[in-house]
Write a protein that holds these residues in place. Structure first.
Motif, short mmCIF file in Angstrom:
data_model
loop_
_atom_site.label_atom_id
_atom_site.label_comp_id
_atom_site.label_asym_id
_atom_site.label_seq_id
_atom_site.Cartn_x
_atom_site.Cartn_y
_atom_site.Cartn_z
N GLY A 56 12.51 -9.75 46.80
CA GLY A 56 12.52 -11.20 46.54
C GLY A 56 11.12 -11.76 46.34
N LEU A 57 10.17 -11.33 47.20
CA LEU A 57 8.80 -11.80 47.04
C LEU A 57 8.19 -11.33 45.72
N HIS A 58 8.50 -10.10 45.34
CA HIS A 58 7.99 -9.58 44.07
C HIS A 58 8.49 -10.43 42.90
N GLU A 59 9.78 -10.76 42.90
CA GLU A 59 10.35 -11.59 41.84
C GLU A 59 9.74 -12.99 41.85
N ALA A 60 9.59 -13.57 43.05
CA ALA A 60 9.03 -14.92 43.15
C ALA A 60 7.58 -14.95 42.68
N ARG A 63 7.39 -14.75 38.87
CA ARG A 63 7.89 -15.95 38.18
C ARG A 63 7.02 -17.17 38.36
N CYS A 64 6.21 -17.21 39.39
CA CYS A 64 5.51 -18.46 39.70
C CYS A 64 4.15 -18.54 39.02
N ASP A 65 3.70 -19.79 38.88
CA ASP A 65 2.38 -20.06 38.30
C ASP A 65 1.33 -20.26 39.38
N SER A 66 1.77 -20.73 40.54
CA SER A 66 0.81 -20.99 41.61
C SER A 66 1.50 -20.94 42.96
N LEU A 67 0.68 -20.75 43.99
CA LEU A 67 1.14 -20.79 45.38
C LEU A 67 0.47 -21.96 46.06
N THR A 68 1.25 -22.79 46.73
CA THR A 68 0.71 -23.91 47.49
C THR A 68 1.36 -23.92 48.87
N MET A 69 0.82 -24.75 49.76
CA MET A 69 1.34 -24.84 51.12
C MET A 69 1.90 -26.22 51.34
N ASP A 70 3.10 -26.27 51.94
CA ASP A 70 3.75 -27.53 52.28
C ASP A 70 4.15 -27.43 53.75
N ASP A 71 3.44 -28.13 54.61
CA ASP A 71 3.61 -28.00 56.07
C ASP A 71 3.40 -26.54 56.45
N SER A 72 4.45 -25.86 56.91
CA SER A 72 4.31 -24.46 57.30
C SER A 72 5.02 -23.53 56.33
N ARG A 73 5.25 -24.01 55.12
CA ARG A 73 6.01 -23.26 54.12
C ARG A 73 5.15 -23.00 52.89
N VAL A 74 5.15 -21.75 52.42
CA VAL A 74 4.45 -21.39 51.20
C VAL A 74 5.39 -21.64 50.03
N ILE A 75 4.95 -22.40 49.05
CA ILE A 75 5.76 -22.76 47.88
C ILE A 75 5.28 -21.95 46.68
N PHE A 76 6.20 -21.23 46.05
CA PHE A 76 5.92 -20.50 44.81
C PHE A 76 6.38 -21.41 43.67
N LEU A 86 8.61 -19.57 51.22
CA LEU A 86 8.48 -18.58 52.28
C LEU A 86 8.00 -19.29 53.53
N GLN A 87 8.76 -19.15 54.61
CA GLN A 87 8.37 -19.75 55.88
C GLN A 87 8.48 -18.69 56.96
N ILE A 88 7.39 -18.53 57.72
CA ILE A 88 7.35 -17.57 58.82
C ILE A 88 7.18 -18.37 60.10
N LYS A 89 8.20 -18.30 60.97
CA LYS A 89 8.16 -19.09 62.20
C LYS A 89 8.95 -18.39 63.28
N ASP A 90 8.36 -18.20 64.42
CA ASP A 90 9.03 -17.62 65.59
C ASP A 90 9.74 -16.30 65.26
N PHE A 95 13.27 -17.07 53.48
CA PHE A 95 12.82 -16.94 52.09
C PHE A 95 13.89 -17.53 51.19
N SER A 96 13.49 -18.43 50.31
CA SER A 96 14.45 -19.03 49.38
C SER A 96 13.96 -18.82 47.95
N LEU A 97 14.88 -18.45 47.09
CA LEU A 97 14.58 -18.25 45.68
C LEU A 97 15.65 -19.00 44.91
N ASP A 98 15.24 -20.06 44.21
CA ASP A 98 16.17 -20.97 43.55
C ASP A 98 17.14 -21.53 44.60
N GLU A 99 18.45 -21.35 44.43
CA GLU A 99 19.40 -21.89 45.39
C GLU A 99 19.74 -20.92 46.51
N VAL A 100 19.28 -19.68 46.39
CA VAL A 100 19.62 -18.65 47.38
C VAL A 100 18.60 -18.69 48.51
#
Length: 157
Positions: A56-60, A63-76, A86-90, A95-100
Motif C-alpha cells: 500500500g505504501l509503495h502504491e501511495a 501515485r503522490c506528488d508530495s508528502l505533507t503532515m496534518d497533525d499526526s498524520r502523513v498525507i500523500f 499514514l498515521q502511527i499511534k500507540d 493506512f488509508s488509500l482513497d476510500e480504503v
C-alpha cells in the motif's frame, strides 16, 4: 482346585501410575505444540500485515506528488483528489488509500519524519516494525528539486 492367574494389587497400581504419567506427558506435549502453532500463526499474520502495508505504501508513494503532515498524520497528496494517509499511534498503524482504510496492529518504534528545509514537504518517514526477535526498518522517501518531485521510493530490509 485350580488357581486363577491374575494381577496383584501392586501390579495394577504400578500400571495405573505409569499410564497416568504417559497421558500427562502426551497432554503437555500436545498443548505446547498447539500454543507454538498459534504463536507462529500470529507472527505470520504480522508478516502478512507488513507485506500489505509495504504494498500500500509503495502504491501511495508512486501515485503522490508530495508528502505533507496534518497533525499526526502523513498525507500523500496526488493529482486531482487522490489522497492517501499514514498515521502511527500507540503501536497501531492506520493506512488509508482513497476510500480504503486498513488498520495494522504492528509494534512500531522510532517513528521519524524529515522535512524538506523550512517547507511543509516531507522528504522521509522512517519507522521500525518490531517482531519477536528482530526489527524491520521501513523508510518512505521523496526527493524534490526545489518543490518539484524528482524521485520516490519505499524500502524495507
Amino acid at each position: 482346585m485350580k488357581r486363577i492367574r491374575s494381577f496383584t494389587l501392586t501390579e495394577m497400581l504400578v500400571a495405573t501410575l505409569l499410564s497416568a504419567i504417559l497421558i500427562g506427558f502426551v497432554v503437555t506435549l500436545f498443548s505446547f505444540l498447539v500454543s507454538r502453532v498459534n504463536t507462529e500463526n500470529s507472527h505470520m499474520g504480522q508478516m502478512e500485515d507488513l507485506l500489505l502495508l509495504q504494498t500500500g505504501l509503495h502504491e501511495a508513494v508512486n501515485r503522490c506528488d508530495s508528502l505533507t503532515m496534518d497533525d499526526s498524520r502523513v498525507i500523500f497528496s496526488g493529482p486531482g483528489s487522490q489522497q492517501a494517509g499514514l498515521q502511527i499511534k500507540d503501536s497501531i498503524i492506520v493506512f488509508s488509500l482513497d476510500e480504503v482504510c486498513d488498520t495494522f496492529r504492528l509494534i512500531t518504534s522510532d517513528a521519524r519524519v524529515t522535512y524538506l528545509g523550512e517547507t511543509r514537504l516531507i522528504s522521509a518517514v522512517d519507522f521500525g516494525v518490531r517482531f519477536r526477535t528482530f526489527s524491520v526498518p521501513v523508510s518512505v522517501s521523496k526527493e524534490y528539486d526545489g518543490k518539484t518531485l524528482v524521485n520516490s521510493g519505499i524500502s524495507t530490509k
